[in-house]
Design an enzyme around this catalytic site. Sequence first.
Site, PDB file in Angstrom:
ATOM      1  N   GLU A  70       0.818  -1.230   0.000  1.00 13.87           N
ATOM      2  CA  GLU A  70       0.000   0.000   0.000  1.00 13.87           C
ATOM      3  C   GLU A  70       0.843   1.268   0.000  1.00 13.87           C
ATOM      4  O   GLU A  70       0.558   2.210   0.722  1.00 13.87           O
ATOM      5  CB  GLU A  70      -1.021   0.025   1.153  1.00 13.87           C
ATOM      6  CG  GLU A  70      -2.303  -0.703   0.808  1.00 13.87           C
ATOM      7  CD  GLU A  70      -3.520  -0.312   1.667  1.00 13.87           C
ATOM      8  OE1 GLU A  70      -3.651   0.862   2.026  1.00 13.87           O
ATOM      9  OE2 GLU A  70      -4.322  -1.210   1.933  1.00 13.87           O
ATOM     10  N   TYR A 127      -6.910   3.976  -9.069  1.00 12.26           N
ATOM     11  CA  TYR A 127      -6.326   3.667  -7.758  1.00 12.26           C
ATOM     12  C   TYR A 127      -5.115   2.758  -7.958  1.00 12.26           C
ATOM     13  O   TYR A 127      -5.228   1.670  -8.496  1.00 12.26           O
ATOM     14  CB  TYR A 127      -7.356   2.978  -6.859  1.00 12.26           C
ATOM     15  CG  TYR A 127      -6.796   2.552  -5.529  1.00 12.26           C
ATOM     16  CD1 TYR A 127      -6.845   3.405  -4.430  1.00 12.26           C
ATOM     17  CD2 TYR A 127      -6.192   1.306  -5.374  1.00 12.26           C
ATOM     18  CE1 TYR A 127      -6.317   3.017  -3.202  1.00 12.26           C
ATOM     19  CE2 TYR A 127      -5.652   0.912  -4.155  1.00 12.26           C
ATOM     20  CZ  TYR A 127      -5.724   1.768  -3.077  1.00 12.26           C
ATOM     21  OH  TYR A 127      -5.184   1.390  -1.871  1.00 12.26           O
ATOM     22  N   GLU A 171      -1.344   1.137  -6.298  1.00  7.75           N
ATOM     23  CA  GLU A 171      -0.513   0.854  -5.123  1.00  7.75           C
ATOM     24  C   GLU A 171       0.796   0.264  -5.604  1.00  7.75           C
ATOM     25  O   GLU A 171       0.838  -0.345  -6.674  1.00  7.75           O
ATOM     26  CB  GLU A 171      -1.141  -0.245  -4.258  1.00  7.75           C
ATOM     27  CG  GLU A 171      -2.309   0.148  -3.463  1.00  7.75           C
ATOM     28  CD  GLU A 171      -2.816  -1.040  -2.632  1.00  7.75           C
ATOM     29  OE1 GLU A 171      -2.098  -2.065  -2.507  1.00  7.75           O
ATOM     30  OE2 GLU A 171      -3.927  -0.935  -2.133  1.00  7.75           O
ATOM     31  N   HIS A 200      -0.559  -8.281  -2.295  1.00  9.23           N
ATOM     32  CA  HIS A 200      -1.687  -7.694  -1.570  1.00  9.23           C
ATOM     33  C   HIS A 200      -2.938  -8.028  -2.367  1.00  9.23           C
ATOM     34  O   HIS A 200      -3.158  -7.467  -3.440  1.00  9.23           O
ATOM     35  CB  HIS A 200      -1.498  -6.165  -1.465  1.00  9.23           C
ATOM     36  CG  HIS A 200      -2.608  -5.494  -0.721  1.00  9.23           C
ATOM     37  ND1 HIS A 200      -2.884  -4.153  -0.855  1.00  9.23           N
ATOM     38  CD2 HIS A 200      -3.506  -5.982   0.165  1.00  9.23           C
ATOM     39  CE1 HIS A 200      -3.921  -3.851  -0.082  1.00  9.23           C
ATOM     40  NE2 HIS A 200      -4.316  -4.928   0.544  1.00  9.23           N
ATOM     41  N   ASP A 214      -0.419  -8.966   2.843  1.00 10.76           N
ATOM     42  CA  ASP A 214      -1.814  -8.861   3.245  1.00 10.76           C
ATOM     43  C   ASP A 214      -2.640  -9.613   2.213  1.00 10.76           C
ATOM     44  O   ASP A 214      -2.966  -9.075   1.166  1.00 10.76           O
ATOM     45  CB  ASP A 214      -2.221  -7.380   3.318  1.00 10.76           C
ATOM     46  CG  ASP A 214      -3.701  -7.212   3.604  1.00 10.76           C
ATOM     47  OD1 ASP A 214      -4.372  -8.219   3.898  1.00 10.76           O
ATOM     48  OD2 ASP A 214      -4.182  -6.067   3.527  1.00 10.76           O
ATOM     49  N   ASP A 267      -3.019 -11.050   7.257  1.00 11.98           N
ATOM     50  CA  ASP A 267      -1.635 -11.028   6.767  1.00 11.98           C
ATOM     51  C   ASP A 267      -0.996 -12.382   7.053  1.00 11.98           C
ATOM     52  O   ASP A 267      -1.106 -12.899   8.165  1.00 11.98           O
ATOM     53  CB  ASP A 267      -0.876  -9.896   7.459  1.00 11.98           C
ATOM     54  CG  ASP A 267      -1.578  -8.567   7.266  1.00 11.98           C
ATOM     55  OD1 ASP A 267      -1.196  -7.818   6.367  1.00 11.98           O
ATOM     56  OD2 ASP A 267      -2.555  -8.295   8.006  1.00 11.98           O
ATOM     57  N   HIS A 295      -2.944  -2.492  10.054  1.00 11.05           N
ATOM     58  CA  HIS A 295      -2.368  -3.846  10.096  1.00 11.05           C
ATOM     59  C   HIS A 295      -1.102  -3.868  10.946  1.00 11.05           C
ATOM     60  O   HIS A 295      -0.325  -2.912  10.914  1.00 11.05           O
ATOM     61  CB  HIS A 295      -1.940  -4.313   8.695  1.00 11.05           C
ATOM     62  CG  HIS A 295      -3.085  -4.602   7.785  1.00 11.05           C
ATOM     63  ND1 HIS A 295      -3.487  -5.878   7.467  1.00 11.05           N
ATOM     64  CD2 HIS A 295      -3.920  -3.771   7.106  1.00 11.05           C
ATOM     65  CE1 HIS A 295      -4.509  -5.828   6.642  1.00 11.05           C
ATOM     66  NE2 HIS A 295      -4.794  -4.560   6.401  1.00 11.05           N
TER      67      HIS A 295
END
Length: 290
Positions: A59, A97, A99, A154, A188, A233, A273
């Site tokens: 992230e 979006y 990451e 992720h 994650d 995770d 997290h």
Amino acid sequence: MGQRFTLLLIFLGVQVGAGAFKICAFNIRSFGRAKAANRRVMGALVQILSRCDISAIQEVRDSRGAAIQTLLRELNRYDPSHHYSRLESKRLGRGSYKEQNIFVYRMDVVSVTDWCQFGDEDARNYKAFARGPFAARFHSPYTAILDFVLLLHHTSPREAAQELELLFGVCTELMQRWKTENVMLLGDLNAAGAYIPASAWAGIRLRNHLAFHWLIGDGEDTTVSHRTCCAYDRIIVHGEELLGAIVPRSAKPFNFTQALGLSEEEALAISDHYPVEVNLRLAPKAQREL
Ligand SMILES: *[C@@H]1O[C@H](CO)[C@@H](O)[C@H](O)[C@H]1NC(C)=O
């Protein structure tokens, strides 16, 4: 007694002080410029990351890449006994979006020998991933295993079950490509709670194949909030040699609320997290040289 000898002693002192080689996976919720400008958050992050030889970060959200640069600079300033470097994935995501997944590692202890980004342009079914998995091959003369692969991912929460199943193919492909059995999948994975319906587990080969060892169990809580208790995770290991290099029972979430004496609110400002981490044993040589 040259400078190199002194450096060696300093290095070994730090290593043996730590006792092992630590790898973590940490979803630093929406790590971008706002967090990079927050001194309390950055102070906590460098304390957390400086405990690890390799940190697999998720992230990272900053199109200009300034936030991760700031993090590396702060980390190197906070812990001058090592030199921290990074290996970045592409900016991942189907829409606007995006990451990144980033490996932050001590380049004086471990090196990257190869890397591989899945998804996007490759013709396989890896397009089905919302964000392509990112893998790197590491080499360290100081660990009980010299070479190992870390596969960082992720998952998209709503597609977690399907992506977990696809990761089986990714692991298989990596093992063929790099001619190794020793792969650690970490990150994650949203591999808990409502994201994986009870009925879906039976169809996830990664879960049912005996060669994959889930070191972070279903009963762990990798979330910071007191209101949730989920093992999102995970650290999953393939390869007997890699498994044998792991310090028994070292895999666990790192509760930084407790370790840094924070309130729940202060901890949530860092991430929702906890990192999950695991230790590799040092090579006999690295211990004996003391
Ligand atoms: C983490 O530590 C805090 C403070 O000691 C505690 O309240 C919380 O329950 C712990 N969380 C987990 C997941 O262990």
